[in-house]
Every structure is written in C-alpha cells, then in structure tokens.
Design a protein around this motif. Structure first.
Motif, PDB file in Angstrom:
ATOM      1  N   LEU A 132       0.784  -1.237   0.000  1.00 43.72           N
ATOM      2  CA  LEU A 132       0.000   0.000   0.000  1.00 43.72           C
ATOM      3  C   LEU A 132       0.813   1.283   0.000  1.00 43.72           C
ATOM      4  O   LEU A 132       0.334   2.315  -0.475  1.00 43.72           O
ATOM      5  N   GLU A 133       2.016   1.286   0.564  1.00 43.86           N
ATOM      6  CA  GLU A 133       2.847   2.495   0.576  1.00 43.86           C
ATOM      7  C   GLU A 133       3.628   2.551  -0.732  1.00 43.86           C
ATOM      8  O   GLU A 133       4.597   1.818  -0.935  1.00 43.86           O
ATOM      9  N   PRO A 134       3.241   3.407  -1.687  1.00 47.55           N
ATOM     10  CA  PRO A 134       3.835   3.358  -3.024  1.00 47.55           C
ATOM     11  C   PRO A 134       5.257   3.904  -3.063  1.00 47.55           C
ATOM     12  O   PRO A 134       5.496   5.093  -2.867  1.00 47.55           O
ATOM     13  N   LYS A 135       6.187   3.011  -3.302  1.00 47.38           N
ATOM     14  CA  LYS A 135       7.601   3.381  -3.448  1.00 47.38           C
ATOM     15  C   LYS A 135       8.213   2.684  -4.657  1.00 47.38           C
ATOM     16  O   LYS A 135       8.957   3.280  -5.417  1.00 47.38           O
ATOM     17  N   ARG A 136       7.926   1.394  -4.820  1.00 51.48           N
ATOM     18  CA  ARG A 136       8.444   0.612  -5.925  1.00 51.48           C
ATOM     19  C   ARG A 136       7.321  -0.232  -6.545  1.00 51.48           C
ATOM     20  O   ARG A 136       6.381  -0.631  -5.862  1.00 51.48           O
TER      21      ARG A 136
ATOM     22  N   PRO B 137      -7.925   8.264  -4.330  1.00 54.27           N
ATOM     23  CA  PRO B 137      -7.628   7.663  -5.640  1.00 54.27           C
ATOM     24  C   PRO B 137      -6.959   6.301  -5.562  1.00 54.27           C
ATOM     25  O   PRO B 137      -7.305   5.386  -6.324  1.00 54.27           O
ATOM     26  N   VAL B 138      -5.996   6.129  -4.663  1.00 54.01           N
ATOM     27  CA  VAL B 138      -5.293   4.844  -4.556  1.00 54.01           C
ATOM     28  C   VAL B 138      -6.273   3.725  -4.220  1.00 54.01           C
ATOM     29  O   VAL B 138      -6.254   2.647  -4.837  1.00 54.01           O
ATOM     30  N   PHE B 139      -7.154   3.970  -3.269  1.00 53.20           N
ATOM     31  CA  PHE B 139      -8.067   2.927  -2.823  1.00 53.20           C
ATOM     32  C   PHE B 139      -9.274   2.803  -3.752  1.00 53.20           C
ATOM     33  O   PHE B 139      -9.842   1.711  -3.879  1.00 53.20           O
ATOM     34  N   ALA B 140      -9.646   3.898  -4.419  1.00 52.05           N
ATOM     35  CA  ALA B 140     -10.698   3.806  -5.431  1.00 52.05           C
ATOM     36  C   ALA B 140     -10.242   2.899  -6.570  1.00 52.05           C
ATOM     37  O   ALA B 140     -11.029   2.090  -7.095  1.00 52.05           O
ATOM     38  N   ALA B 141      -8.961   3.005  -6.958  1.00 57.12           N
ATOM     39  CA  ALA B 141      -8.437   2.135  -8.014  1.00 57.12           C
ATOM     40  C   ALA B 141      -8.432   0.677  -7.572  1.00 57.12           C
ATOM     41  O   ALA B 141      -8.800  -0.226  -8.344  1.00 57.12           O
ATOM     42  N   LEU B 142      -8.031   0.417  -6.335  1.00 59.37           N
ATOM     43  CA  LEU B 142      -8.056  -0.947  -5.821  1.00 59.37           C
ATOM     44  C   LEU B 142      -9.491  -1.486  -5.777  1.00 59.37           C
ATOM     45  O   LEU B 142      -9.731  -2.661  -6.063  1.00 59.37           O
ATOM     46  N   TYR B 143     -10.422  -0.619  -5.437  1.00 55.66           N
ATOM     47  CA  TYR B 143     -11.827  -1.015  -5.399  1.00 55.66           C
ATOM     48  C   TYR B 143     -12.321  -1.389  -6.794  1.00 55.66           C
ATOM     49  O   TYR B 143     -12.993  -2.405  -6.987  1.00 55.66           O
ATOM     50  N   GLU B 144     -11.987  -0.559  -7.786  1.00 53.43           N
ATOM     51  CA  GLU B 144     -12.428  -0.805  -9.157  1.00 53.43           C
ATOM     52  C   GLU B 144     -11.792  -2.075  -9.725  1.00 53.43           C
ATOM     53  O   GLU B 144     -12.387  -2.774 -10.549  1.00 53.43           O
TER      54      GLU B 144
ATOM     55  N   GLN C 179      -8.601   1.795   3.178  1.00 51.88           N
ATOM     56  CA  GLN C 179      -8.779   3.251   3.211  1.00 51.88           C
ATOM     57  C   GLN C 179      -8.989   3.743   4.647  1.00 51.88           C
ATOM     58  O   GLN C 179      -8.318   4.677   5.105  1.00 51.88           O
ATOM     59  N   ILE C 180      -9.884   3.116   5.371  1.00 54.98           N
ATOM     60  CA  ILE C 180     -10.165   3.551   6.746  1.00 54.98           C
ATOM     61  C   ILE C 180      -8.931   3.387   7.625  1.00 54.98           C
ATOM     62  O   ILE C 180      -8.627   4.243   8.464  1.00 54.98           O
ATOM     63  N   ALA C 181      -8.195   2.310   7.418  1.00 55.51           N
ATOM     64  CA  ALA C 181      -7.029   2.021   8.258  1.00 55.51           C
ATOM     65  C   ALA C 181      -5.914   3.036   8.078  1.00 55.51           C
ATOM     66  O   ALA C 181      -5.066   3.183   8.957  1.00 55.51           O
ATOM     67  N   THR C 182      -5.891   3.741   6.951  1.00 58.51           N
ATOM     68  CA  THR C 182      -4.826   4.719   6.721  1.00 58.51           C
ATOM     69  C   THR C 182      -5.146   6.089   7.311  1.00 58.51           C
ATOM     70  O   THR C 182      -4.317   7.003   7.248  1.00 58.51           O
ATOM     71  N   LEU C 183      -6.323   6.252   7.894  1.00 55.32           N
ATOM     72  CA  LEU C 183      -6.724   7.550   8.431  1.00 55.32           C
ATOM     73  C   LEU C 183      -6.087   7.799   9.794  1.00 55.32           C
ATOM     74  O   LEU C 183      -5.781   6.871  10.533  1.00 55.32           O
ATOM     75  N   THR C 184      -5.900   9.053  10.127  1.00 52.84           N
ATOM     76  CA  THR C 184      -5.553   9.428  11.498  1.00 52.84           C
ATOM     77  C   THR C 184      -6.843   9.554  12.303  1.00 52.84           C
ATOM     78  O   THR C 184      -7.953   9.490  11.750  1.00 52.84           O
TER      79      THR C 184
END
Length: 425
Positions: free
Chosen positions: A131-135, A382-389, A404-409
C-alpha cells in the motif's frame, strides 16, 4: 557495525533493484525508506493510549515507535544485530495501526469479517509490501515469481530481513502455534505470497532474533512511557499502588500479560517500589518531572540489561542474528513489565471518560465502513478507489474500503465521518 554478518538472502528484495547511492548498507536503505514514509508520519495523529488531540502531552503511535526504535537499536547492537535492521523493524512494527488505536482495530475487525478480518500487525505487512507506493514490479515480470501480477506496487520493497524483523506474529489468521483462537496474526490471506517469500528458510512459526528484540523493546517502551504519561497527567496516584485493594485489582489485569500468581506480581511491584529512584509522590514541579524522567530511564535500563545479560549467558559472545538465537528475558523482569502495563490500563485506559470515548470511536469506524461500502468508490482516495475498481470480488472490494479507513488518522477519520455520515446543513 554494518550488515556483513547477514547473507545475501537476508539482504534480498522482493523486486531486485540497484542502489542509487553506493556506500550504504541494505539495511540503512530500509531504515531510510520507513523513516521517510507517509505511513510512519501518519502515526503522529494516531492514538497510543489517549487520543492525540485531547491533550498536548500524551505520546502518539509515532513517538512510541521512535522510542521503541531507540531502545531496540541499542539492545540489538549490544547483542550483535545490525542496528539499522533492528531500528527498521521497530519503526515499522506499528505502522499498520488504524485510527483510535486498539479500539479502532477491534471495530475494523468486525467490519472486515467477511473479507478475512483486520489485525494491525497484518496491516503493517500489507502497507510495507503493497500500500505504501515506493516501488512497482516490472511490467514484464513473470507473474509466477512475484505471484500477484506484473506492474503491481510492492510497497517499500524492503529486504527480507527487514520485513521479518517487523513481523511479530509469523502466521496467518487461525494458525497461532499454541492458540488457534488467538486474535493475533501477521498476514492476511491475499498477502501470503510475499509472506512466504520473506519467510523463506525460516523455522515454522518462529520469530527471527531481530523481531524478538523488537517485541521486547515494544513492551519496554510502552510499559514505561505509558506509566510516565499517566503519572504526569495526574491519572496515576502513586500512593494507591500501596493499597491492598488496588493491588488486587491491578494483579487481575496483569494476568493478561504474564502467567504469574498474585504473590509474584506483588513481589515484582515491591521490588520496583523499593528502588531509590521510584517516586513516592508527584507534584508537577521541575524536580518531580526530572525524577519521573529518571524513573523511565532506570526502568528501560533495568529491563534491557536483564535481557542482554540473560541472552549472553545462554548463547555466549559474538553476533546473534536471524535464527541463531532467541532473546531471553528473565521471568521476574517480564512480571515487573506486566505490572507496569496493568498500572497504565487501570488508571489511564479504564477511566470513565476513556470508556465513553472508545464507545463513540467504535461507532465512527462502524458507520464509516458501512457508508463507504455502500457508496464506494465515492469517498475513497484515488489509490483505494483504483483498488476497489480492480477488485475481483466482494471480498477484495471490501478490503479496499478497510485499507482506506485504516490509513486515516484519528482526526481525519472524524472529519471523513462528518462529511460522509453526518454532513452539516
């Protein structure tokens, strides 16, 4: 110290990549990637014991992770581990914790039941490897090797040893080696390919040595610092710790963290209270604050030195890495640590106002999950909307919502809830 005591398999990455800046060790790169990640920064707004926005003084998940990393780095180095590797595991160990701490974790687990549940440690692995986009995996990579699909995100693409060092529970849900009903596990079903890769050559269900150092450093950091915060806030009455009635209640809680009789818990608390650095009272003065800091320092030193000496007594001198050893913590020290955890639970986490707050937090998470599941992809980043689609089925779609919820503060969860669930006029 460098990472020359580790073999190429420990330094391997899921997707091979060249070092853009030669001269750094593989584990220095890992540490930098976690330290600069958005997922780690997010922990500044995530509950450790009390909500971060309710007072200026409490520690957050981020400050806890930084303190755990400092403890683990020094203990690991003393035992011959690569210090950057142990620090990476410590920095990353709580990176998957959701808003509202363990309360949010429990609420998300209920919301995610139909897609395999939620667990903060399994979420940490998911963040680090997906989930953390780096590579990203090469588009022409054979799917058989990477297992999921070519071109997918591989998260921070840490080394095998770094991912293993951050894995506190090296088994999937329901596969606890001694307690199949345990709620603790380290990987979701759809993340098993990378889990199997990182555990290549590992003894079944056994943590690597660096992970045991991380685990004890975690216990040391939060047991001592949570008590420090509780005393400074006025929630912990030091005199009450000498009351027979209060001690009886404390020791019932301590049983969650160590198998011991009430007499053993009592002896442990007596040992701590008999030390000349244990405070007899706290009035908030500069001298009292200095004494409180000294208490924390002495406790950390006591717990770490005991583990270092006991481990060396069993294994002797020389570097202890990967699966060559297991950290040895004397029983009496574990019981002392358990008593401190119980003090924080009883006087900080079990306060009436905290119980009311946790009830409201559970509702926020449940309503967010219900609303986002019903309205997605609306409301998703957008990241999680794409995963959803891209989801192949309802389970995968729900997992995107849970991610998505888990990434919130804490604050952003409340804000999103206010926007989607209880919008204003």
């Amino acid at each position: 110290m460098n990472d020359t005591t580790y073999d190429p398999a420990a330094e391997a990455r899921w997707v091979p990549e060249p070092d853009k800046r030669p001269g750094r060790t593989a584990f220095q790169r890992d540490r930098a990637r976690v330290l600069h990640s958005a997922a780690l920064r997010r922990l500044a707004g995530t509950t450790q014991v009390v909500a971060p926005m309710r007072s200026d003084f409490p520690r957050t998940r981020l400050t806890h992770s930084l303190e755990c990393a400092q403890v683990g780095r020094e203990l690991g180095a003393a035992l011959g581990c690569d210090p950057d590797l142990v620090e990476t595991g410590c920095l990353a160990h709580d990176i998957g914790h959701p808003p509202f701490g363990h309360t949010g974790e429990e609420a998300l687990d209920q919301a995610a039941e139909s897609c395999g549940g939620f667990e903060g440690n399994a979420q940490s692995l998911r963040i680090l490897t997906r989930l953390e986009p780096k590579r990203f995996a090469p588009l022409d990579e054979e799917p058989a090797r990477l297992a999921p699909w070519p071109g997918r995100s591989v998260g921070l693409n840490l080394t095998r040893a770094a991912l293993d060092a951050a894995t506190k529970y090296p088994w999937p849900r329901g596969a606890h080696p001694t307690d199949p009903g345990s709620t603790k596990y380290g990987v979701y079903g759809d993340d098993l390919p990378v889990f199997r890769w990182l555990r290549t050559g590992a003894p079944a269900d056994r943590k690597c040595f660096e992970a045991t150092v991380m685990d004890w450093s975690d216990d040391v950091a939060y047991s001592t610092h949570d008590v420090e915060d509780g005393i400074q806030a006025g929630h912990i009455d030091l005199a009450a710790l000498r009351s027979a009635e209060e001690r009886a209640e404390l020791f019932k809680i301590a049983e969650r963290y160590a198998e011991a009789e009430p007499e053993e818990f009592g002896a442990a608390l007596d040992r701590l209270q008999a030390e000349e650095w244990w405070p007899r009272a706290y009035d908030g003065s500069a001298r009292a604050r200095a004494g409180l800091k000294d208490l924390t320092s002495k406790l950390i030193g006591r717990f770490c030195l005991a583990a270092e000496q006991a481990t060396r007594a069993r294994y002797g001198p020389g570097p202890l890495t990967r699966y060559a050893a297991e950290l040895v913590v004397p029983t009496g020290v574990r019981i002392e640590c358990a008593v401190l955890k119980a003090v924080a639970v009883r006087y900080v986490m079990q306060r009436d106002e905290q119980a009311q707050l946790r009830s409201r937090q559970r509702i926020v998470i449940a309503e967010l999950a219900e609303t986002l599941t019903r309205t997605a992809p609306y409301g998703l980043d957008p990241v999680f909307a794409a995963l959803y689609e891209e989801a192949e089925d309802d389970r995968a779609a729900l997992r995107a919502v849970i991610d998505q919820i888990a990434t919130l503060t804490d604050a952003s969860a409340l804000a999103l809830h206010g926007r989607l669930v209880t919008p204003g006029p």
